[in-house]
Write a protein that holds these residues in place. Structure first.
Motif, PDB file in Angstrom:
ATOM      1  N   GLY A   2     -10.674   6.299  -8.783  1.00  0.00           N
ATOM      2  CA  GLY A   2     -10.663   5.382  -7.647  1.00  0.00           C
ATOM      3  C   GLY A   2      -9.337   5.427  -6.895  1.00  0.00           C
ATOM      4  N   THR A   3      -8.231   5.478  -7.635  1.00  0.00           N
ATOM      5  CA  THR A   3      -6.918   5.547  -6.995  1.00  0.00           C
ATOM      6  C   THR A   3      -6.741   6.873  -6.280  1.00  0.00           C
ATOM      7  OG1 THR A   3      -6.010   4.116  -8.732  1.00  0.00           O
ATOM      8  CG2 THR A   3      -4.432   5.327  -7.374  1.00  0.00           C
ATOM      9  N   GLU A  62       0.093   6.289  -4.754  1.00  0.00           N
ATOM     10  CA  GLU A  62       0.023   5.324  -5.854  1.00  0.00           C
ATOM     11  C   GLU A  62      -0.572   5.992  -7.093  1.00  0.00           C
ATOM     12  OE1 GLU A  62       0.720   1.896  -7.756  1.00  0.00           O
ATOM     13  OE2 GLU A  62       1.118   2.140  -5.616  1.00  0.00           O
ATOM     14  N   ALA A  85      -7.492   8.867   1.189  1.00  0.00           N
ATOM     15  CA  ALA A  85      -7.820   8.193   2.452  1.00  0.00           C
ATOM     16  C   ALA A  85      -6.566   7.689   3.155  1.00  0.00           C
ATOM     17  CB  ALA A  85      -8.788   7.043   2.193  1.00  0.00           C
ATOM     18  N   LEU A  86      -5.557   7.288   2.374  1.00  0.00           N
ATOM     19  CA  LEU A  86      -4.341   6.717   2.965  1.00  0.00           C
ATOM     20  C   LEU A  86      -3.341   7.774   3.424  1.00  0.00           C
ATOM     21  CD1 LEU A  86      -3.619   3.715   0.547  1.00  0.00           C
ATOM     22  CD2 LEU A  86      -4.437   3.609   2.920  1.00  0.00           C
ATOM     23  N   ARG A 109      -9.105   8.704  -4.824  1.00  0.00           N
ATOM     24  CA  ARG A 109      -9.858   8.640  -3.564  1.00  0.00           C
ATOM     25  C   ARG A 109      -9.136   7.750  -2.555  1.00  0.00           C
ATOM     26  NH1 ARG A 109     -14.225   8.146  -7.205  1.00  0.00           N
ATOM     27  NH2 ARG A 109     -14.307   5.901  -6.822  1.00  0.00           N
ATOM     28  N   ARG A 110      -8.572   6.663  -3.027  1.00  0.00           N
ATOM     29  CA  ARG A 110      -7.846   5.755  -2.140  1.00  0.00           C
ATOM     30  C   ARG A 110      -6.609   6.441  -1.563  1.00  0.00           C
ATOM     31  NH1 ARG A 110      -3.648   2.225  -3.168  1.00  0.00           N
ATOM     32  NH2 ARG A 110      -3.500   0.382  -1.817  1.00  0.00           N
ATOM     33  N   ASP A 111      -5.855   7.142  -2.399  1.00  0.00           N
ATOM     34  CA  ASP A 111      -4.675   7.858  -1.928  1.00  0.00           C
ATOM     35  C   ASP A 111      -5.051   8.900  -0.876  1.00  0.00           C
ATOM     36  OD1 ASP A 111      -3.102   6.399  -3.618  1.00  0.00           O
ATOM     37  OD2 ASP A 111      -2.648   8.038  -5.002  1.00  0.00           O
ATOM     38  N   ALA A 151       0.360   5.733  -0.216  1.00  0.00           N
ATOM     39  CA  ALA A 151      -0.538   6.888  -0.238  1.00  0.00           C
ATOM     40  C   ALA A 151      -0.338   7.731  -1.489  1.00  0.00           C
ATOM     41  CB  ALA A 151      -0.304   7.750   1.006  1.00  0.00           C
ATOM     42  N   ALA A 189       0.827  -1.210   0.000  1.00  0.00           N
ATOM     43  CA  ALA A 189       0.000   0.000   0.000  1.00  0.00           C
ATOM     44  C   ALA A 189       0.859   1.256   0.000  1.00  0.00           C
ATOM     45  CB  ALA A 189      -0.925   0.013   1.222  1.00  0.00           C
TER      46      ALA A 189
END
Length: 311
Positions: free
Chosen positions: A257-258, A230, A264-265, A260-262, A228, A226
């Motif tokens: 999507g990536t 990516e 959050a991380l 939003r994921r970044d 943050a 994982a």
């Protein structure tokens, strides 16, 4: 009264539309002016609106950290020039092949109280201070000075502007000016990031080659699986004139999507005191305001509190 209101509303809307057009046109012209002068081989560009520092004195210490205090002190000590009062603008760019995007460095300097001849004299003093000499290099367009040790060159762009860097970097810049080489404004990716970042004391953009996208992901690594950061394909930085203590980092991410994921991380990563971030910046990172809109990720850092603590 009703007639006056009916006339006033369209007039006000027309005035607002005109103001919007002038502001946007000014931003477009500024973007074209900067990118239109730089070679298409540039991978990263940072512009400093030095003239604005007079309006926000605290930016002096921030620029020392961002650009290197020694660079300022050398100019002051050897040339008697205070960059924050003598200059209007600095544009630093880096270029090179994808595996070495920072192989070459160039610097465009615009003066307010210092002219091109003054810059040339300062260059001569700096070169002599490191034990070398200055000679005139053969060129068909403009006079170019170069150091005999081959480390640097300087050319006059106009009465108050010079460009410096390695001899090959200066030659490449002059080729763009002579329209015999393409400029950076031909890059839609760079133009997109630059136009969004433009507007404050500092503007920056970096288009990450594929190999560097992997390196950026490693900077934001939380675990082996994982990161943050990516999928980051481009990075921008800007300051907001309305909030001079805030530096905003812009990340163009490969998909929504990536992004939003970044986003959050990043909070998880920031709280872990990452070794890939200088210790003096970790407090600002932990307090960062993070948001994702589409494929754009924004991280706003409060530099005011960071520099107040470090002073």
């Amino acid at each position: 009264m009703r007639r006056a209101i009916q006339v006033a509303i369209p007039t006000a809307l027309a005035t607002l539309a005109l103001l919007w057009f002038l502001v946007e046109q000014g931003r477009t012209n500024e973007t074209e002016r900067v990118l239109g002068q730089l070679p298409s081989t540039a991978k990263a560009v940072v512009r400093v609106n030095v003239a604005s520092i007079a309006e926000e004195p605290a930016w002096r210490s921030r620029l020392d950290a961002l650009l290197g205090e020694n660079q300022w002190s050398d100019i002051e000590a050897e040339c008697g020039i205070d960059p924050t009062t003598a200059l209007d603008e600095l544009v630093l760019w880096a270029g090179g092949p994808d595996d070495e995007p920072f192989q070459t460095l160039g610097l465009l300097i615009r003066g307010s109280s210092v002219d091109a001849e003054g810059f040339a004299q300062c260059y001569r003093q700096l070169v002599e201070a490191r034990g070398s000499e200055v000679t005139r290099l053969p060129t068909a367009r403009v006079p170019v000075l170069g150091s005999t040790d081959g480390r640097s060159a300087l050319a006059e762009v106009d009465d108050h502007t010079v460009v410096t860097g390695s001899a090959s970097t200066v030659a490449e810049f002059l080729a763009v000016a002579g329209e015999s080489a393409p400029s950076l404004e031909k890059s839609p990716e760079f133009e997109s990031m630059w136009s969004r970042a433009h507007g404050g004391v500092v503007t920056g953009a970096f288009i990450a080659p594929p190999r560097w996208q992997t390196a950026i992901a490693r900077i934001g690594a939380i675990s082996e699986d994982a990161s943050a950061l990516e999928g980051v394909e481009a990075i921008g930085l800007r300051t907001d004139p309305r909030a001079p203590g805030v530096l905003t980092l812009l990340f163009d991410v490969r998909d929504e999507g990536t992004a939003r994921r970044d986003a959050a991380l990043i909070e998880v990563w920031a709280q872990s005191n990452p070794d890939t971030v200088p210790a003096s910046w970790r407090d600002a990172l932990r307090a960062a305001d993070v948001s994702a809109t589409g494929t754009e990720l924004r991280v706003a850092l409060d530099l005011a509190s960071r520099f107040e603590r470090s002073d």
